[in-house]
Design a protein around this motif. Structure first.
Motif, PDB file in Angstrom:
ATOM      1  N   LYS A 153      55.196  79.580  51.140  1.00  0.00           N
ATOM      2  CA  LYS A 153      54.308  80.725  51.344  1.00  0.00           C
ATOM      3  C   LYS A 153      54.133  81.541  50.067  1.00  0.00           C
ATOM      4  O   LYS A 153      53.071  82.095  49.808  1.00  0.00           O
ATOM      5  CB  LYS A 153      54.860  81.619  52.456  1.00  0.00           C
ATOM      6  N   HIS A 158      37.341  79.077  50.538  1.00  0.00           N
ATOM      7  CA  HIS A 158      37.905  77.843  51.098  1.00  0.00           C
ATOM      8  C   HIS A 158      38.105  76.820  49.982  1.00  0.00           C
ATOM      9  O   HIS A 158      37.581  76.960  48.875  1.00  0.00           O
ATOM     10  CB  HIS A 158      36.971  77.255  52.161  1.00  0.00           C
ATOM     11  N   TYR A 195      50.008  71.354  56.264  1.00  0.00           N
ATOM     12  CA  TYR A 195      50.581  72.390  57.132  1.00  0.00           C
ATOM     13  C   TYR A 195      51.997  72.744  56.685  1.00  0.00           C
ATOM     14  O   TYR A 195      52.361  73.928  56.608  1.00  0.00           O
ATOM     15  CB  TYR A 195      50.599  71.880  58.578  1.00  0.00           C
ATOM     16  N   HIS A 254      46.908  80.683  49.001  1.00  0.00           N
ATOM     17  CA  HIS A 254      46.156  80.910  50.234  1.00  0.00           C
ATOM     18  C   HIS A 254      44.783  81.498  49.908  1.00  0.00           C
ATOM     19  O   HIS A 254      44.692  82.532  49.231  1.00  0.00           O
ATOM     20  CB  HIS A 254      46.922  81.872  51.144  1.00  0.00           C
ATOM     21  N   TYR A 284      48.629  74.204  42.431  1.00  0.00           N
ATOM     22  CA  TYR A 284      49.756  73.993  43.340  1.00  0.00           C
ATOM     23  C   TYR A 284      50.020  72.499  43.435  1.00  0.00           C
ATOM     24  O   TYR A 284      49.109  71.680  43.311  1.00  0.00           O
ATOM     25  CB  TYR A 284      49.452  74.569  44.730  1.00  0.00           C
ATOM     26  N   PHE A 341      52.021  78.953  47.490  1.00  0.00           N
ATOM     27  CA  PHE A 341      50.797  78.282  47.940  1.00  0.00           C
ATOM     28  C   PHE A 341      49.614  79.229  47.757  1.00  0.00           C
ATOM     29  O   PHE A 341      49.655  80.385  48.182  1.00  0.00           O
ATOM     30  CB  PHE A 341      50.912  77.871  49.405  1.00  0.00           C
ATOM     31  N   MET A 394      51.942  74.823  53.436  1.00  0.00           N
ATOM     32  CA  MET A 394      51.514  76.207  53.641  1.00  0.00           C
ATOM     33  C   MET A 394      52.632  77.077  54.196  1.00  0.00           C
ATOM     34  O   MET A 394      52.710  78.269  53.894  1.00  0.00           O
ATOM     35  CB  MET A 394      50.302  76.244  54.575  1.00  0.00           C
ATOM     36  N   HIS A 395      53.513  76.484  54.994  1.00  0.00           N
ATOM     37  CA  HIS A 395      54.575  77.266  55.627  1.00  0.00           C
ATOM     38  C   HIS A 395      55.870  77.265  54.823  1.00  0.00           C
ATOM     39  O   HIS A 395      56.606  78.252  54.845  1.00  0.00           O
ATOM     40  CB  HIS A 395      54.826  76.746  57.043  1.00  0.00           C
TER      41      HIS A 395
END
Length: 286
Positions: free
Chosen positions: A254, A265, A247, A259, A231, A257, A250-251
């Motif tokens: 969506k 992690h 942040y 996740h 990414y 990204f 990530m939004h």
């Protein structure tokens, strides 16, 4: 007799008022027409200067394609000019042509278009310098650069993504390293960012001025343990903190990204550097 004189005076005043109104109307109409004519003249003049009275074609002993052939034929020059080896240049060209629609025109080949794109990016060159290097017009440089850019953006969707979207297996580099396993068995990659200088219009530069005072864009990337990029977030203002960049990415992205699944992690490289600095400080105190 008195009544007749008074009526005559009223008629004369009405005629004067109508005359003044007509006069004002004619003046306003003339002003509007002069503004319209002036604007039309400017538009016609700009059109003529841009499309009719063009400059003479650039003439040079060594054309842009000739320079490209000379560069490719000189050992090491392809890497210096385009930041990649000759073999990679041809493989990238064939891939863009075959799968992502890179085309050619009667006067500019697809090889030269790709060379313009790579030369501009590799040396952070301006449109003017690219014109001088490839002996092409401003419009041609602009058009071909964006044609290749669109093809590269299409290609990025197929390459800048996780190899395994579910991250089921532990990477061999972690599994076979006693120092990392089992502590990092759930780590699926690393996140880090950097600032890259950007050319921003003066009215919008304030948001792109970072702590160093330079005008930059904030670039954040995620890669796995094979240094394969999963990414990339590009173009966020330079003043933004890394946490806000993460942040926002990530939004806003969506769909693209990566996740992490539950229990997995990413490793934050900036956090790791802080931990190393703190550890060194504690050890020096002890």
């Amino acid at each position: 007799m008195i009544l007749y004189v008074q009526m005559s005076c009223d008629d004369d005043s009405d005629d004067d008022n109508q005359y003044e109104l007509k006069k004002k109307f004619i003046c306003l109409h003339s002003e509007h027409m002069s503004v319209i004519c002036e604007g039309a003249t400017k538009i016609v003049g700009k059109y003529c200067s841009s499309w009719i009275m063009k400059n003479e074609p650039r003439k040079s002993i060594l054309t842009g394609f000739g320079w490209l052939q000379e560069t490719i034929g000189t050992p090491g020059e392809t890497f210096t000019m385009f930041r990649m080896k000759t073999r990679v240049f041809f493989e990238l060209h064939d891939l863009l042509v075959k799968d992502y629609g890179l085309g050619y025109s009667p006067f500019v080949s697809s090889y030269e278009s790709l060379a313009m794109f790579l030369w501009t990016l590799g040396g952070c060159e301006s449109n003017r310098r690219t014109q001088n290097r490839f002996k092409r017009s401003t419009d041609t440089i602009h058009l071909k650069f964006h044609e290749v850019l669109l093809c590269v953006v299409k290609m990025s969707a197929d390459y800048i993504k996780p190899k395994d979207p579910n991250f089921m297996a532990v990477h061999p580099r972690i599994r076979n390293d006693k120092r990392a396993y089992p502590h990092l068995k759930d780590c699926i990659g690393a996140i880090d960012g950097t600032h890259i200088r950007a050319s921003i219009p003066e009215a919008a530069q304030v948001r792109y001025i970072g702590r160093t005072g330079a005008i930059t864009q904030n670039v954040m990337a995620i890669c796995d343990f094979d240094i394969h990029f999963m990414y990339a977030s590009i173009g966020q203002p330079g003043y933004m903190h890394d946490t806000i960049v993460l942040y926002t990415s990530m939004h806003m992205d969506k769909a693209t990204f990566p996740h992490p699944p539950k229990g997995k992690h990413f490793c934050l490289l900036q956090l790791m550097s802080y931990v190393q600095q703190l550890t060194c400080t504690i050890l020096s105190i002890l």
